[in-house]
Design an enzyme around this catalytic site. Structure first.
Site, PDB file in Angstrom:
ATOM      1  N   CYS A  35       0.863  -1.040  -0.091  1.00  0.00           N
ATOM      2  CA  CYS A  35       0.004   0.072   0.078  1.00  0.00           C
ATOM      3  C   CYS A  35       0.716   1.154   0.067  1.00  0.00           C
ATOM      4  CB  CYS A  35      -0.826   0.126   1.380  1.00  0.00           C
ATOM      5  SG  CYS A  35      -1.792   1.471   1.350  1.00  0.00           S
ATOM      6  N   CYS A  82       0.371   3.335   3.075  1.00  0.00           N
ATOM      7  CA  CYS A  82       0.791   2.963   4.181  1.00  0.00           C
ATOM      8  C   CYS A  82       2.438   3.739   4.218  1.00  0.00           C
ATOM      9  CB  CYS A  82       0.696   1.421   4.355  1.00  0.00           C
ATOM     10  SG  CYS A  82      -0.718   0.894   4.771  1.00  0.00           S
ATOM     11  N   ASP A 117      -0.945  16.548  -1.994  1.00  0.00           N
ATOM     12  CA  ASP A 117      -1.678  15.470  -3.333  1.00  0.00           C
ATOM     13  C   ASP A 117      -0.801  16.008  -4.358  1.00  0.00           C
ATOM     14  OD1 ASP A 117      -4.481  14.163  -4.042  1.00  0.00           O
ATOM     15  OD2 ASP A 117      -3.173  14.945  -5.640  1.00  0.00           O
ATOM     16  N   HIS A 175      -3.776   0.971   8.326  1.00  0.00           N
ATOM     17  CA  HIS A 175      -4.624   0.773   7.145  1.00  0.00           C
ATOM     18  C   HIS A 175      -6.005   0.474   7.437  1.00  0.00           C
ATOM     19  CE1 HIS A 175      -4.641  -0.550   2.958  1.00  0.00           C
ATOM     20  NE2 HIS A 175      -5.441  -1.445   3.109  1.00  0.00           N
ATOM     21  N   ASN A 227     -13.426   9.880  -1.266  1.00  0.00           N
ATOM     22  CA  ASN A 227     -13.972   9.389  -2.419  1.00  0.00           C
ATOM     23  C   ASN A 227     -14.223   7.835  -2.186  1.00  0.00           C
ATOM     24  OD1 ASN A 227     -13.901  11.703  -3.902  1.00  0.00           O
ATOM     25  ND2 ASN A 227     -11.754  11.260  -4.695  1.00  0.00           N
ATOM     26  N   GLY A 278     -14.359   7.670  -8.293  1.00  0.00           N
ATOM     27  CA  GLY A 278     -12.895   8.224  -8.264  1.00  0.00           C
ATOM     28  C   GLY A 278     -11.832   7.827  -7.352  1.00  0.00           C
ATOM     29  N   HIS A 296      -8.472   7.855   2.805  1.00  0.00           N
ATOM     30  CA  HIS A 296      -7.990   9.348   2.849  1.00  0.00           C
ATOM     31  C   HIS A 296      -8.852  10.483   2.954  1.00  0.00           C
ATOM     32  CE1 HIS A 296      -7.696   7.819  -1.158  1.00  0.00           C
ATOM     33  NE2 HIS A 296      -8.009   8.969  -1.527  1.00  0.00           N
ATOM     34  N   HIS A 329      -9.402  14.265   1.650  1.00  0.00           N
ATOM     35  CA  HIS A 329      -8.909  15.406   0.766  1.00  0.00           C
ATOM     36  C   HIS A 329      -9.279  16.547   1.473  1.00  0.00           C
ATOM     37  CE1 HIS A 329      -8.333  13.281  -3.024  1.00  0.00           C
ATOM     38  NE2 HIS A 329      -9.054  12.302  -2.464  1.00  0.00           N
TER      39      HIS A 329
HETATM   40  P1  AMP Z   1      -8.634   9.241  -4.605  1.00  0.00           P
HETATM   41  O1  AMP Z   1      -8.915   9.479  -6.052  1.00  0.00           O
HETATM   42  O2  AMP Z   1      -9.619   9.746  -3.620  1.00  0.00           O
HETATM   43  O3  AMP Z   1      -8.210   7.866  -4.240  1.00  0.00           O
HETATM   44  O4  AMP Z   1      -7.319  10.195  -4.411  1.00  0.00           O
HETATM   45  C1  AMP Z   1      -6.233   9.735  -4.605  1.00  0.00           C
HETATM   46  C2  AMP Z   1      -5.233  10.855  -4.594  1.00  0.00           C
HETATM   47  O5  AMP Z   1      -3.913  10.488  -4.161  1.00  0.00           O
HETATM   48  C3  AMP Z   1      -5.356  11.695  -5.876  1.00  0.00           C
HETATM   49  O6  AMP Z   1      -5.744  12.771  -5.754  1.00  0.00           O
HETATM   50  C4  AMP Z   1      -3.785  11.501  -6.359  1.00  0.00           C
HETATM   51  O7  AMP Z   1      -3.262  12.814  -7.272  1.00  0.00           O
HETATM   52  C5  AMP Z   1      -3.090  11.179  -4.950  1.00  0.00           C
HETATM   53  N1  AMP Z   1      -1.844  10.872  -5.229  1.00  0.00           N
HETATM   54  C6  AMP Z   1      -1.386   9.502  -6.041  1.00  0.00           C
HETATM   55  N2  AMP Z   1      -0.199   9.329  -5.697  1.00  0.00           N
HETATM   56  C7  AMP Z   1       0.133  10.065  -5.010  1.00  0.00           C
HETATM   57  C8  AMP Z   1       1.653  10.224  -4.195  1.00  0.00           C
HETATM   58  N3  AMP Z   1       2.700   9.582  -4.493  1.00  0.00           N
HETATM   59  N4  AMP Z   1       1.916  11.342  -3.505  1.00  0.00           N
HETATM   60  C9  AMP Z   1       0.850  12.277  -3.455  1.00  0.00           C
HETATM   61  N5  AMP Z   1      -0.394  12.291  -3.505  1.00  0.00           N
HETATM   62  C10 AMP Z   1      -0.615  11.022  -4.513  1.00  0.00           C
END
Ligand code: AMP
Length: 110
Positions: free
Chosen positions: A7, A10, A33, A49, A90, A96, A103, A105
């Site tokens: 993950c 994680c 992000d 997790h 989400n 999405g 997590h 946002h």
């Molecule tokens: P979700 O679509 O709610 O699962 O959000 C996942 C978020 O994680 C997205 O907005 C991505 O831009 C962000 N994301 C993916 N990989 C990384 C990373 N390595 N560092 C920071 N943000 C990330």
């Protein structure tokens, strides 16, 4: 919990990557992000997790949801966005969700 081993969130939340942790407490880590969708876009991630909000409901870890909202409010004040922010979970691919680690946002507007 099957995807925990590999993950990404994680690893980030527990400082196993180079991603900068901008704020943390014993339960959560926060980092920017990688593809911001607001002037300030922070992700708040439990160090433990949980695959999604559904898993929390099923496992009875409801108090983590109150804690994550309180953490977000504190972070919003720290970044001076307390007068303009949006919080978003989400849930599921159709909405999405890309990363299978709970997590929140925090989208801030100056
Ligand atoms: P979700 O679509 O709610 O699962 O959000 C996942 C978020 O994680 C997205 O907005 C991505 O831009 C962000 N994301 C993916 N990989 C990384 C990373 N390595 N560092 C920071 N943000 C990330």
């Amino acid at each position: 919990m099957a995807k925990q081993i590999d993950c990404l969130f994680c690893k980030i939340a527990n400082k196993k990557t180079d991603t900068e942790i901008i704020y943390e407490d014993e339960d959560f880590s926060a980092f920017y992000d990688i593809k911001p969708k607001a002037p300030i876009h922070i992700l708040i991630v439990p160090k433990k997790h949980f695959e999604s909000i559904i898993e929390i409901e099923e496992n009875g870890d409801i108090e983590i949801l109150g804690k994550i909202l309180a953490f977000a409010a504190k972070l919003a004040k720290k970044f001076n966005i307390e007068n303009g922010y949006r919080l978003q979970f989400n849930q599921g691919k159709k909405a999405g969700q890309e990363i299978d680690h709970l997590h929140l946002h925090l989208l801030g507007f100056k």
